[in-house]
Design a protein around this motif. Structure first.
Motif, PDB file in Angstrom:
ATOM      1  N   GLU A  28       0.846  -0.931  -0.029  1.00  0.00           N
ATOM      2  CA  GLU A  28       0.055  -0.287  -0.060  1.00  0.00           C
ATOM      3  C   GLU A  28       0.849   1.375   0.065  1.00  0.00           C
ATOM      4  OE1 GLU A  28      -2.569  -0.269   3.186  1.00  0.00           O
ATOM      5  OE2 GLU A  28      -1.205  -0.129   4.514  1.00  0.00           O
ATOM      6  N   VAL A  29       0.308   2.065  -0.395  1.00  0.00           N
ATOM      7  CA  VAL A  29       1.026   3.332  -0.867  1.00  0.00           C
ATOM      8  C   VAL A  29       0.306   4.352  -0.808  1.00  0.00           C
ATOM      9  CG1 VAL A  29       2.691   2.528  -2.750  1.00  0.00           C
ATOM     10  CG2 VAL A  29       0.446   3.805  -3.160  1.00  0.00           C
ATOM     11  N   ARG A  30       0.475   5.946   0.025  1.00  0.00           N
ATOM     12  CA  ARG A  30      -0.043   6.823   0.090  1.00  0.00           C
ATOM     13  C   ARG A  30       0.081   8.175  -1.489  1.00  0.00           C
ATOM     14  NH1 ARG A  30      -1.307   9.945   5.231  1.00  0.00           N
ATOM     15  NH2 ARG A  30       0.165   8.334   6.344  1.00  0.00           N
ATOM     16  N   LEU A  31      -1.080   8.654  -1.998  1.00  0.00           N
ATOM     17  CA  LEU A  31      -1.336   9.152  -2.989  1.00  0.00           C
ATOM     18  C   LEU A  31      -1.736  10.412  -2.730  1.00  0.00           C
ATOM     19  CD1 LEU A  31      -1.011   7.855  -5.390  1.00  0.00           C
ATOM     20  CD2 LEU A  31      -3.993   8.187  -5.378  1.00  0.00           C
ATOM     21  N   ILE A  32      -1.070  10.727  -3.280  1.00  0.00           N
ATOM     22  CA  ILE A  32      -1.387  12.074  -3.201  1.00  0.00           C
ATOM     23  C   ILE A  32      -1.988  12.855  -4.694  1.00  0.00           C
ATOM     24  CG2 ILE A  32      -0.347  14.597  -3.603  1.00  0.00           C
ATOM     25  CD1 ILE A  32       1.864  13.686  -1.687  1.00  0.00           C
ATOM     26  N   GLY A  33      -2.932  13.521  -5.123  1.00  0.00           N
ATOM     27  CA  GLY A  33      -2.885  13.474  -6.844  1.00  0.00           C
ATOM     28  C   GLY A  33      -2.515  14.044  -7.447  1.00  0.00           C
ATOM     29  N   GLU A  34      -2.802  14.679  -8.703  1.00  0.00           N
ATOM     30  CA  GLU A  34      -1.814  15.348  -9.392  1.00  0.00           C
ATOM     31  C   GLU A  34      -1.836  17.327  -9.233  1.00  0.00           C
ATOM     32  OE1 GLU A  34      -4.271  15.216 -13.621  1.00  0.00           O
ATOM     33  OE2 GLU A  34      -4.886  13.961 -12.409  1.00  0.00           O
ATOM     34  N   ILE A  72       1.158  11.280  -9.023  1.00  0.00           N
ATOM     35  CA  ILE A  72       0.867  11.114 -10.212  1.00  0.00           C
ATOM     36  C   ILE A  72       0.808  12.443 -10.620  1.00  0.00           C
ATOM     37  CG2 ILE A  72      -1.701  10.716 -11.589  1.00  0.00           C
ATOM     38  CD1 ILE A  72      -2.963  10.021  -9.332  1.00  0.00           C
ATOM     39  N   ILE A  73       2.098  11.863 -11.635  1.00  0.00           N
ATOM     40  CA  ILE A  73       2.060  13.189 -12.305  1.00  0.00           C
ATOM     41  C   ILE A  73       2.735  13.157 -13.510  1.00  0.00           C
ATOM     42  CG2 ILE A  73       3.599  14.830  -9.914  1.00  0.00           C
ATOM     43  CD1 ILE A  73       5.476  13.309  -9.938  1.00  0.00           C
ATOM     44  N   ASP A  74       3.078  13.715 -14.418  1.00  0.00           N
ATOM     45  CA  ASP A  74       3.216  13.601 -15.737  1.00  0.00           C
ATOM     46  C   ASP A  74       5.246  13.435 -16.006  1.00  0.00           C
ATOM     47  OD1 ASP A  74       4.553  13.478 -18.030  1.00  0.00           O
ATOM     48  OD2 ASP A  74       3.642  14.688 -18.805  1.00  0.00           O
ATOM     49  N   TYR A  75       5.298  11.858 -15.782  1.00  0.00           N
ATOM     50  CA  TYR A  75       7.590  11.593 -15.059  1.00  0.00           C
ATOM     51  C   TYR A  75       7.904  12.951 -15.965  1.00  0.00           C
ATOM     52  CZ  TYR A  75      11.327   9.434 -14.176  1.00  0.00           C
ATOM     53  OH  TYR A  75      12.580   9.174 -13.117  1.00  0.00           O
ATOM     54  N   GLY A  76       7.842  12.885 -17.859  1.00  0.00           N
ATOM     55  CA  GLY A  76       8.885  13.519 -18.704  1.00  0.00           C
ATOM     56  C   GLY A  76       8.831  15.106 -17.774  1.00  0.00           C
ATOM     57  N   LYS A  77       7.661  15.354 -17.997  1.00  0.00           N
ATOM     58  CA  LYS A  77       7.351  17.254 -17.541  1.00  0.00           C
ATOM     59  C   LYS A  77       8.515  16.909 -16.308  1.00  0.00           C
ATOM     60  CE  LYS A  77       4.382  20.531 -16.735  1.00  0.00           C
ATOM     61  NZ  LYS A  77       3.186  20.698 -16.984  1.00  0.00           N
ATOM     62  N   TYR A  78       7.836  16.295 -14.880  1.00  0.00           N
ATOM     63  CA  TYR A  78       8.666  15.887 -13.651  1.00  0.00           C
ATOM     64  C   TYR A  78      10.382  16.071 -14.143  1.00  0.00           C
ATOM     65  CZ  TYR A  78      10.190  15.035  -9.079  1.00  0.00           C
ATOM     66  OH  TYR A  78      10.135  14.111  -7.859  1.00  0.00           O
ATOM     67  N   ARG A  79      10.676  14.833 -14.635  1.00  0.00           N
ATOM     68  CA  ARG A  79      12.498  15.498 -15.200  1.00  0.00           C
ATOM     69  C   ARG A  79      12.719  15.913 -15.471  1.00  0.00           C
ATOM     70  NH1 ARG A  79      14.042  10.163 -17.879  1.00  0.00           N
ATOM     71  NH2 ARG A  79      15.963  11.146 -18.211  1.00  0.00           N
ATOM     72  N   TYR A  80      11.880  17.200 -16.683  1.00  0.00           N
ATOM     73  CA  TYR A  80      11.899  18.160 -17.036  1.00  0.00           C
ATOM     74  C   TYR A  80      12.184  19.412 -16.439  1.00  0.00           C
ATOM     75  CZ  TYR A  80      12.150  22.318 -20.004  1.00  0.00           C
ATOM     76  OH  TYR A  80      12.011  23.780 -20.367  1.00  0.00           O
ATOM     77  N   GLU A  81      11.755  19.376 -15.664  1.00  0.00           N
ATOM     78  CA  GLU A  81      11.834  20.756 -14.194  1.00  0.00           C
ATOM     79  C   GLU A  81      12.525  20.568 -13.066  1.00  0.00           C
ATOM     80  OE1 GLU A  81       9.799  23.308 -14.085  1.00  0.00           O
ATOM     81  OE2 GLU A  81       8.301  22.668 -15.953  1.00  0.00           O
TER      82      GLU A  81
END
Length: 182
Positions: A28-34, A72-81
């Motif tokens: 189980e995980v603690r989830l944070i939305g987008e 929950i995020i866009d991983y490509g965008k996150y890496r770019y940031e």
């Protein structure tokens, strides 16, 4: 009769230190939305399903927490940031270089003045200056008598520089470090 057992070794191949999507194997995980809201604790399968529905990635951002925190995020965008922030931080830091000025024990006054002005330029740029007094052959016998050259050099630059490391003998040379006054 012995039943053959197969062992599956699961190896995590992450692009960076972050785990994404199917790589997250926690129960189980603690989830944070987008948009940053807490969605609570749920199974990683449910969290992955929610991420897929939003057409985004599930990224484990705090693996040491109990339970681990995923977002929950866009991983490509996150890496770019992240790369952009790193680049910005690198731009802001000042790289201090060490410039070397070499002297000899029988240096003439005018040569010493030339070397002093070169060191002054380096110090004004914000660099450290390593002043090296090199000894060759018979000059080695008179090392202690030549210390005044380094002292004079530091005295000539005392208006803009301070002695970072006082003069000390290293092999065939005597070395002193100067830095600009703050």
């Amino acid at each position: 009769m012995q039943i053959p057992t197969t062992h599956h070794i699961w190896r995590c191949t992450t692009i960076s230190e972050l785990m994404i999507n199917e790589q997250i194997r926690d129960k189980e995980v603690r989830l944070i939305g987008e948009d940053g809201e807490q969605l609570g604790i749920m199974s990683s399968r449910e969290a992955l399903q929610l991420a897929r529905e939003a057409d985004l990635d599930l990224v484990k951002i705090a693996p040491t927490a109990k339970p681990p925190v995923c977002k929950i995020i866009d991983y490509g965008k996150y890496r770019y940031e992240l790369a952009r922030k790193e680049k910005e931080a690198k731009k802001k830091q000042k790289v201090i270089e060490i410039k070397e000025v070499r002297l000899s024990p029988n240096i003439d006054t005018n040569d010493l003045n030339t070397k002093t002005s070169a060191a002054r330029r380096f110090l004004e740029k914000g660099d450290k200056v390593k002043v090296t007094l090199r000894f060759r052959g018979r000059e080695m016998a008179h090392m202690s008598k030549s210390r005044y050259i380094l002292d004079d050099f530091a005295q000539a630059l005392s208006d803009i520089a301070v002695i970072d490391k006082p003069s000390k003998v290293e092999g065939r040379s005597m070395v002193m470090f100067l830095t600009a006054k703050r």
